[in-house]
Scaffold this motif. Sequence first.
Motif, mmCIF file in Angstrom:
data_model
loop_
_atom_site.group_PDB
_atom_site.id
_atom_site.type_symbol
_atom_site.label_atom_id
_atom_site.label_comp_id
_atom_site.label_asym_id
_atom_site.label_seq_id
_atom_site.Cartn_x
_atom_site.Cartn_y
_atom_site.Cartn_z
ATOM 1 N N HIS A 214 0.834 -1.206 0.000
ATOM 2 C CA HIS A 214 0.000 0.000 0.000
ATOM 3 C C HIS A 214 0.867 1.254 0.000
ATOM 4 N N ALA A 215 1.996 1.199 0.702
ATOM 5 C CA ALA A 215 2.881 2.360 0.825
ATOM 6 C C ALA A 215 4.325 1.919 0.642
ATOM 7 N N PRO A 216 4.800 1.824 -0.597
ATOM 8 C CA PRO A 216 6.195 1.429 -0.836
ATOM 9 C C PRO A 216 7.156 2.343 -0.092
ATOM 10 N N GLY A 217 8.120 1.746 0.574
ATOM 11 C CA GLY A 217 9.089 2.509 1.349
ATOM 12 C C GLY A 217 8.798 2.521 2.829
ATOM 13 N N LEU A 218 7.583 2.131 3.228
ATOM 14 C CA LEU A 218 7.237 2.086 4.645
ATOM 15 C C LEU A 218 7.877 0.869 5.303
ATOM 16 N N THR A 219 8.552 1.084 6.425
ATOM 17 C CA THR A 219 9.145 -0.002 7.200
ATOM 18 C C THR A 219 8.626 0.097 8.629
ATOM 19 N N VAL A 220 7.707 -0.773 8.991
ATOM 20 C CA VAL A 220 7.146 -0.757 10.346
ATOM 21 C C VAL A 220 8.181 -1.319 11.305
ATOM 22 N N ARG A 221 8.487 -0.573 12.352
ATOM 23 C CA ARG A 221 9.498 -0.984 13.332
ATOM 24 C C ARG A 221 8.845 -1.178 14.704
ATOM 25 N N GLY A 222 9.540 -1.927 15.555
ATOM 26 C CA GLY A 222 9.038 -2.184 16.900
ATOM 27 C C GLY A 222 7.996 -3.286 16.937
ATOM 28 N N LEU A 223 8.028 -4.192 15.950
ATOM 29 C CA LEU A 223 7.030 -5.255 15.888
ATOM 30 C C LEU A 223 7.316 -6.355 16.900
ATOM 31 N N VAL A 224 6.282 -6.834 17.565
ATOM 32 C CA VAL A 224 6.386 -7.970 18.484
ATOM 33 C C VAL A 224 5.294 -8.967 18.115
ATOM 34 N N ASP A 225 5.695 -10.070 17.510
ATOM 35 C CA ASP A 225 4.738 -11.111 17.148
ATOM 36 C C ASP A 225 4.487 -11.989 18.368
ATOM 37 N N LEU A 226 3.236 -12.099 18.775
ATOM 38 C CA LEU A 226 2.897 -12.806 20.008
ATOM 39 C C LEU A 226 3.043 -14.317 19.890
ATOM 40 N N ALA A 227 2.942 -14.863 18.693
ATOM 41 C CA ALA A 227 2.985 -16.324 18.546
ATOM 42 C C ALA A 227 4.317 -16.908 19.000
ATOM 43 N N PRO A 228 5.464 -16.456 18.472
ATOM 44 C CA PRO A 228 6.732 -17.009 18.955
ATOM 45 C C PRO A 228 7.040 -16.619 20.391
ATOM 46 N N LEU A 229 6.558 -15.455 20.817
ATOM 47 C CA LEU A 229 6.776 -15.038 22.205
ATOM 48 C C LEU A 229 6.009 -15.956 23.158
ATOM 49 N N ALA A 230 4.758 -16.283 22.797
ATOM 50 C CA ALA A 230 3.971 -17.207 23.616
ATOM 51 C C ALA A 230 4.575 -18.601 23.602
ATOM 52 N N GLU A 231 5.149 -19.001 22.481
ATOM 53 C CA GLU A 231 5.781 -20.323 22.398
ATOM 54 C C GLU A 231 6.964 -20.418 23.360
ATOM 55 N N ALA A 232 7.759 -19.343 23.464
ATOM 56 C CA ALA A 232 8.895 -19.336 24.376
ATOM 57 C C ALA A 232 8.448 -19.249 25.830
ATOM 58 N N ARG A 233 7.383 -18.488 26.074
ATOM 59 C CA ARG A 233 6.916 -18.270 27.452
ATOM 60 C C ARG A 233 6.098 -19.443 27.968
ATOM 61 N N PHE A 234 5.226 -19.993 27.099
ATOM 62 C CA PHE A 234 4.342 -21.089 27.489
ATOM 63 C C PHE A 234 4.523 -22.255 26.516
ATOM 64 N N PRO A 235 5.534 -23.079 26.724
ATOM 65 C CA PRO A 235 5.854 -24.145 25.763
ATOM 66 C C PRO A 235 4.747 -25.172 25.571
ATOM 67 N N SER A 236 3.785 -25.252 26.482
ATOM 68 C CA SER A 236 2.698 -26.227 26.337
ATOM 69 C C SER A 236 1.613 -25.749 25.375
ATOM 70 N N LEU A 237 1.628 -24.491 25.017
ATOM 71 C CA LEU A 237 0.611 -23.974 24.110
ATOM 72 C C LEU A 237 0.929 -24.378 22.673
ATOM 73 N N THR A 238 -0.056 -24.899 21.983
ATOM 74 C CA THR A 238 0.098 -25.239 20.563
ATOM 75 C C THR A 238 -0.793 -24.370 19.677
ATOM 76 N N ARG A 239 -1.870 -23.823 20.235
ATOM 77 C CA ARG A 239 -2.738 -22.916 19.481
ATOM 78 C C ARG A 239 -2.332 -21.490 19.824
ATOM 79 N N ARG A 240 -1.556 -20.889 18.930
ATOM 80 C CA ARG A 240 -0.986 -19.570 19.227
ATOM 81 C C ARG A 240 -1.517 -18.484 18.299
ATOM 82 N N GLY A 241 -2.672 -18.747 17.680
ATOM 83 C CA GLY A 241 -3.370 -17.680 16.989
ATOM 84 C C GLY A 241 -4.007 -16.757 18.000
ATOM 85 N N LEU A 242 -4.506 -15.626 17.554
ATOM 86 C CA LEU A 242 -5.046 -14.641 18.492
ATOM 87 C C LEU A 242 -6.233 -15.197 19.262
ATOM 88 N N ARG A 243 -7.116 -15.923 18.588
ATOM 89 C CA ARG A 243 -8.279 -16.507 19.258
ATOM 90 C C ARG A 243 -7.849 -17.517 20.316
#
Length: 302
Positions: A214-243
């Motif tokens: 939509h906007a060539p040249g835009l670089t979003v910074r400061g992103l934190v994806d919750l899926a890998p973060l939840a995997e590291a924090r709660f290794p028993s979780l397998t459903r790491r979508g938002l729902r």
Amino acid sequence: MLLRAAARRAPRRTQQRTFVVAARKQPQQARAYSSPKPPHLTSKTLPRGRIGFVNGIRQLQKSLLNGFDQRPTLSELLPPDASITDVDKEHIKNLPRFDAAEDAEVLLCASETGFDLGVKRLRKALQSGDSSLTLHGKELHCLGFDTERTPTFRLGQPEQPVACLQLASHDLVVLFLLKNMRHIPASLQDLLEDPGVLKVGVALSEDTNALSRHAPGLTVRGLVDLAPLAEARFPSLTRRGLRGLVASLGGRRLSKHQSTASWGQRTYTPAMIRYAANDALAGLFCFGRILGHDREDERKVA
């Protein structure tokens, strides 16, 4: 000008405050961006899990460790907790609905003037600590991040552009209606490219790739994806979508009934507005739970 849109009062609930930001249309020229276009990462160039790790854990760790003399590892900052497990899919249907939007202020920004006002309100919310979290003495400035676009159902059909970008503090959600804009105003670009403001959500590489188209040249910074973060924090979780994360971490059911809505249409229904706001708020909610913050308990103490 700022127009107050009337919202229907739901039974036994606080009336949701929804505003529409509009302004007289003026001819605008596309803004030239000097920063290079980010690479389009797909599963063919980099595994999805690796993309999430790079955009999520590494960015969060960089933010957390900035200023530490002895740099601890992420596992030391967020030790694994095996007590959190998945909620059965059938059980999710019986959970109370996640509806943080009913207590939040929602702004719909449909013009460049409206975008500037929406960004100003978000900056003010960040300064007031509305969505700040503290971890090991480090204050994190966070916003829930999500996008909406009309899905494609046919193989080979081109993907639809981003129609709506949502950014949320706990008490304020701003819906930037990109479908009305040919470019992203400078104020919003500066916020998206600010590494000091964490943008948290799930599957963020898909959102940022769509935004870059939509906007060539835009670089979003400061992103934190919750899926890998939840995997590291709660290794028993397998459903790491938002729902799945909302159910497992908060005991709530996140509705996805509007996920296939036509987001490119001229006006949004109240149900679409609430859905978009809750998606952004859910990311912020799950991030707090992963870091060990319970906003409901904090409000009770206050």
